[in-house]
Structures are given as structure tokens and as C-alpha cells.
Design an enzyme around this catalytic site. Structure first.
Site, PDB file in Angstrom:
ATOM      1  N   TYR A  89      11.198 -46.598  18.911  1.00  0.00           N
ATOM      2  CA  TYR A  89      10.841 -45.874  17.692  1.00  0.00           C
ATOM      3  C   TYR A  89       9.577 -45.043  17.918  1.00  0.00           C
ATOM      4  CZ  TYR A  89      14.304 -48.759  15.332  1.00  0.00           C
ATOM      5  OH  TYR A  89      15.476 -49.368  14.969  1.00  0.00           O
ATOM      6  N   ASN A 110      20.951 -43.100   8.995  1.00  0.00           N
ATOM      7  CA  ASN A 110      21.876 -42.270   9.746  1.00  0.00           C
ATOM      8  C   ASN A 110      23.297 -42.457   9.196  1.00  0.00           C
ATOM      9  OD1 ASN A 110      23.487 -41.023  11.666  1.00  0.00           O
ATOM     10  ND2 ASN A 110      23.041 -42.500  13.286  1.00  0.00           N
ATOM     11  N   CYS A 118      22.161 -44.088  16.966  1.00  0.00           N
ATOM     12  CA  CYS A 118      20.976 -44.821  16.517  1.00  0.00           C
ATOM     13  C   CYS A 118      20.869 -46.195  17.172  1.00  0.00           C
ATOM     14  CB  CYS A 118      20.956 -44.921  15.001  1.00  0.00           C
ATOM     15  SG  CYS A 118      22.466 -45.577  14.275  1.00  0.00           S
ATOM     16  N   HIS A 119      21.976 -46.710  17.710  1.00  0.00           N
ATOM     17  CA  HIS A 119      21.938 -48.015  18.380  1.00  0.00           C
ATOM     18  C   HIS A 119      21.090 -47.971  19.657  1.00  0.00           C
ATOM     19  CE1 HIS A 119      25.399 -45.879  20.132  1.00  0.00           C
ATOM     20  NE2 HIS A 119      25.159 -46.571  21.250  1.00  0.00           N
ATOM     21  N   GLU A 146      27.707 -49.775  26.752  1.00  0.00           N
ATOM     22  CA  GLU A 146      27.169 -48.636  27.491  1.00  0.00           C
ATOM     23  C   GLU A 146      26.479 -49.046  28.794  1.00  0.00           C
ATOM     24  OE1 GLU A 146      24.701 -46.194  25.025  1.00  0.00           O
ATOM     25  OE2 GLU A 146      26.345 -45.690  23.674  1.00  0.00           O
TER      26      GLU A 146
END
Length: 154
Positions: A89, A110, A118-119, A146
Site C-alpha cells: 500500500y 475496486n 487489487c489482490h 499467480e
């Protein structure tokens, strides 16, 4: 407003379109189902993404989330975070302007999660939150999909 739902490993998801752009991705099955070309392409892209996110790169279709100018600025920066990468952040605040708290609020609002990733934003000392139906468990699942190595959670 056309909507189209899909089954995903996170449960049912619904895409919404307005004026030829994706405006939201919501958890749950939508009431109305309309197969527009854009919604079908977005659904097919998501199906492929859930199979192999690193093979696709960024979402290639137009997005137009509703939000304040500041939120849209934060969401634009989110879209530059590559698949399999994370940021904090604080780092996001340096790029988008504002404070980590204001960035966190924008990230939490979002309307197109996964597609606006946003993850991929973490707290300085941990995972941070996630507004998907499964909360932080969904965030962990997406990051692991991912290939992001995460510390063990208690």
C-alpha cells in the site's frame, strides 16, 4: 446493463458491461444473462486466466470502473502490477499519490477485482485485507495461482 456470469474456482462471478466497457466484476450469479461479444470475450479470457494466469498478461478489453478521480488513478496504477508480482500500500501510494490509508480505501472499493488486480497489494507487515467473498483466503488463492510465494499463515 448487460451481465454475464461464469463459474470460477472462487465461485460464481458476474461481469457487467456498459457502453462497450466492463464496469464491474461481482461475486455471485447475476440475475440477468446477456451474451454480448465483449462479455463473452471477457468470460473466455477469465476462464483461460484461471487455468494459467502468467500466459495471458494484462486484461486486454476496455474497463470503465465507476469511482472518484483519485480511485481511478489508484486503479490505473494497480493495472501496471505484473502477474505474479506484488506491491505494498505504501509503494502504491508513492506512485498514485496520497497515503497508504487512502490507497487502501481506493483498493477496497475496486469494482472490477481480478481484472484490476487489487489482490496484488500487500500490507507492509502481512497480507492486508481483501473484499472478495472469501476475504483473505481468496487473496491468498489468487496470489498462489499467480505463483507468488507467501509466508505461512497461522
Amino acid at each position: 446493463m448487460p451481465q454475464l456470469s461464469l463459474h470460477s474456482p472462487l465461485g460464481p462471478l458476474t461481469l457487467s458491461e456498459e457502453d462497450g466497457k466492463i464496469i464491474s466484476l461481482d461475486w455471485g450469479w447475476g440475475r440477468d444473462q446477456t451474451e454480448t461479444p465483449l462479455l463473452c470475450q471477457a468470460r473466455d479470457w477469465l476462464d483461460q486466466w484461471f487455468d494459467n494466469p502468467s500466459a495471458l498478461g494484462a486484461f486486454p478489453f476496455p474497463l470503465e470502473p465507476y469511482g472518484t478521480p483519485y480511485q481511478k488513478k489508484v486503479w490505473a496504477v494497480l493495472q501496471t502490477i505484473p502477474t505474479g508480482s506484488t506491491t505494498t500500500y505504501g509503494e502504491l501510494a508513492q506512485k498514485a499519490g496520497g497515503s497508504p490509508q487512502s490507497v487502501g480505501q481506493a483498493v477496497g472499493h475496486n469494482p472490477i477485482p481480478i481484472l484490476i488486480p487489487c489482490h496484488r497489494v500487500l500490507a507492509r507487515n502481512g497480507l492486508g485485507g481483501y473484499s472478495g467473498d472469501g476475504g483473505v483466503d481468496d487473496k491468498v488463492w489468487l496470489l498462489e495461482l499467480e505463483g507468488v510465494a507467501l509466508p505461512q499463515r497461522a
